[in-house]
Enzyme design. Structure first.
Site, PDB file in Angstrom:
ATOM      1  N   LEU A  22       0.879  -1.167   0.000  1.00 56.72           N
ATOM      2  CA  LEU A  22       0.000   0.000   0.000  1.00 56.72           C
ATOM      3  C   LEU A  22       0.912   1.211   0.000  1.00 56.72           C
ATOM      4  O   LEU A  22       1.916   1.238   0.726  1.00 56.72           O
ATOM      5  CB  LEU A  22      -0.886   0.024   1.250  1.00 56.72           C
ATOM      6  CG  LEU A  22      -1.961  -1.053   1.370  1.00 56.72           C
ATOM      7  CD1 LEU A  22      -2.646  -0.949   2.731  1.00 56.72           C
ATOM      8  CD2 LEU A  22      -2.979  -0.930   0.257  1.00 56.72           C
ATOM      9  N   ASP A  23       0.580   2.225  -0.773  1.00 62.09           N
ATOM     10  CA  ASP A  23       1.475   3.383  -0.783  1.00 62.09           C
ATOM     11  C   ASP A  23       1.414   4.117   0.554  1.00 62.09           C
ATOM     12  O   ASP A  23       0.519   3.876   1.374  1.00 62.09           O
ATOM     13  CB  ASP A  23       1.215   4.304  -1.981  1.00 62.09           C
ATOM     14  CG  ASP A  23      -0.133   4.985  -1.943  1.00 62.09           C
ATOM     15  OD1 ASP A  23      -0.824   4.939  -2.955  1.00 62.09           O
ATOM     16  OD2 ASP A  23      -0.482   5.604  -0.912  1.00 62.09           O
ATOM     17  N   ALA A  24       2.348   4.998   0.770  1.00 59.36           N
ATOM     18  CA  ALA A  24       2.491   5.643   2.080  1.00 59.36           C
ATOM     19  C   ALA A  24       1.251   6.429   2.477  1.00 59.36           C
ATOM     20  O   ALA A  24       0.917   6.525   3.666  1.00 59.36           O
ATOM     21  CB  ALA A  24       3.720   6.551   2.083  1.00 59.36           C
ATOM     22  N   ASP A  25       0.532   6.982   1.501  1.00 65.87           N
ATOM     23  CA  ASP A  25      -0.639   7.803   1.797  1.00 65.87           C
ATOM     24  C   ASP A  25      -1.911   6.986   1.975  1.00 65.87           C
ATOM     25  O   ASP A  25      -2.969   7.544   2.248  1.00 65.87           O
ATOM     26  CB  ASP A  25      -0.853   8.827   0.676  1.00 65.87           C
ATOM     27  CG  ASP A  25       0.291   9.830   0.596  1.00 65.87           C
ATOM     28  OD1 ASP A  25       0.915  10.086   1.647  1.00 65.87           O
ATOM     29  OD2 ASP A  25       0.558  10.354  -0.497  1.00 65.87           O
ATOM     30  N   THR A  26      -1.817   5.668   1.820  1.00 65.70           N
ATOM     31  CA  THR A  26      -2.981   4.793   1.940  1.00 65.70           C
ATOM     32  C   THR A  26      -2.890   3.981   3.218  1.00 65.70           C
ATOM     33  O   THR A  26      -1.831   3.450   3.550  1.00 65.70           O
ATOM     34  CB  THR A  26      -3.065   3.843   0.728  1.00 65.70           C
ATOM     35  OG1 THR A  26      -3.166   4.612  -0.458  1.00 65.70           O
ATOM     36  CG2 THR A  26      -4.280   2.930   0.844  1.00 65.70           C
TER      37      THR A  26
END
Length: 266
Positions: free
Chosen positions: A109-113
């Site tokens: 999952l990307d850092a903002d998710t």
């Protein structure tokens, strides 16, 4: 340890795996509800090799290898999906320190998710869950700018063209659309880089917040952000069942090449 050179009695294996007591396990066998390597076994004297044989009860896989660990994490935003970040960013190591086994994240999952991330030392299962060719579904809830219409939802499921090719949501629905933002639930089997954000931006509704609520048969439920828990016996069985089914099945249609899995996937 095997009872004899021929293996261990099936009812004892089931009892040791926590399926049921040995007496109830015997009943399950007699009723024809137990399969070994895909074949129904009804003989109580049957012996198996727990290290190599695959067992399921009522179609649900049984975990026989107790060295395998399966953990669910509700990943916070600001954390990168790696065990050691070369750039010094907050990574996943602090979430795995309570387990003796070396656990690794399944996919990214990307850092903002935020949301559901699986940690395990089962490399075979991790491969099936994360590899794009198997097309395991994921469910996301996105808070987006603007009021999403029914027409936009239809566009998402019908398919849109992105710079790396066409893409369509398996399912999409509006959870809330009021004021200047909306909540949209998207179900996808794609493993493309930041696919949810790019899809919503393409239909004119940039993502403000994004959380993954479901991964295959696993549901995030009420697990607080930043917390972990081991999967239940039922959840482990569901994952192992999915893994065995997907391994035997043909690749999912329209799924990306393996290279895309190296990217952050939401």
């Amino acid at each position: 340890m095997a009872e004899t050179n021929e293996g261990i009695r099936l009812q004892k294996v089931l009892a040791n795996a926590g399926v049921a007591s040995r007496r109830v396990s015997e009943q399950l066998i007699v009723e024809g509800r137990v399969r070994v390597n895909g074949a129904v076994v009804t003989e109580l004297g049957s012996r198996i090799d727990p290290e190599n044989d695959l067992v399921d009860v009522d179609g649900t896989a049984v975990q026989l290898d107790t060295t395998k660990r399966y953990v669910m994490l509700n990943k916070p935003t600001g954390v990168v999906s790696t065990m050691k970040d070369e750039r010094g960013r907050d990574d996943l190591r602090r979430f795995t320190k309570d387990w003796e086994e070396r656990l690794y994240n399944v996919g990214r999952l990307d850092a903002d998710t935020s949301g559901l991330l699986v940690l395990t030392n089962d490399g075979e299962l991790a491969h099936v869950l994360a590899h794009p060719r198997f097309g395991v579904t994921k469910v996301y809830i996105a808070k987006v700018d603007g009021r999403v219409s029914a027409q936009t939802v239809a566009t998402l499921t019908r398919g849109i063209e992105l710079e790396d090719g066409p893409i369509a949501a398996d399912k999409a629905r509006i959870l809330d659309s009021s004021g200047d933002s909306s909540l949209v639930e998207l179900t996808l089997h794609s493993g493309r880089n930041r696919i949810v954000r790019r899809m919503m931006a393409a239909v004119g509704h940039p993502v403000v917040e994004l959380v993954r609520r479901q991964f295959g048969p696993l549901h995030l439920g009420t697990l607080p952000v930043g917390r972990t828990r081991e999967l239940t016996k039922v959840e482990r069985g569901a994952l192992l069942t999915l893994s065995r089914q997907e391994t035997d099945a043909p690749p999912a249609d329209g799924v990306e090449t393996p290279a895309s899995e190296e990217q952050e996937t939401s």
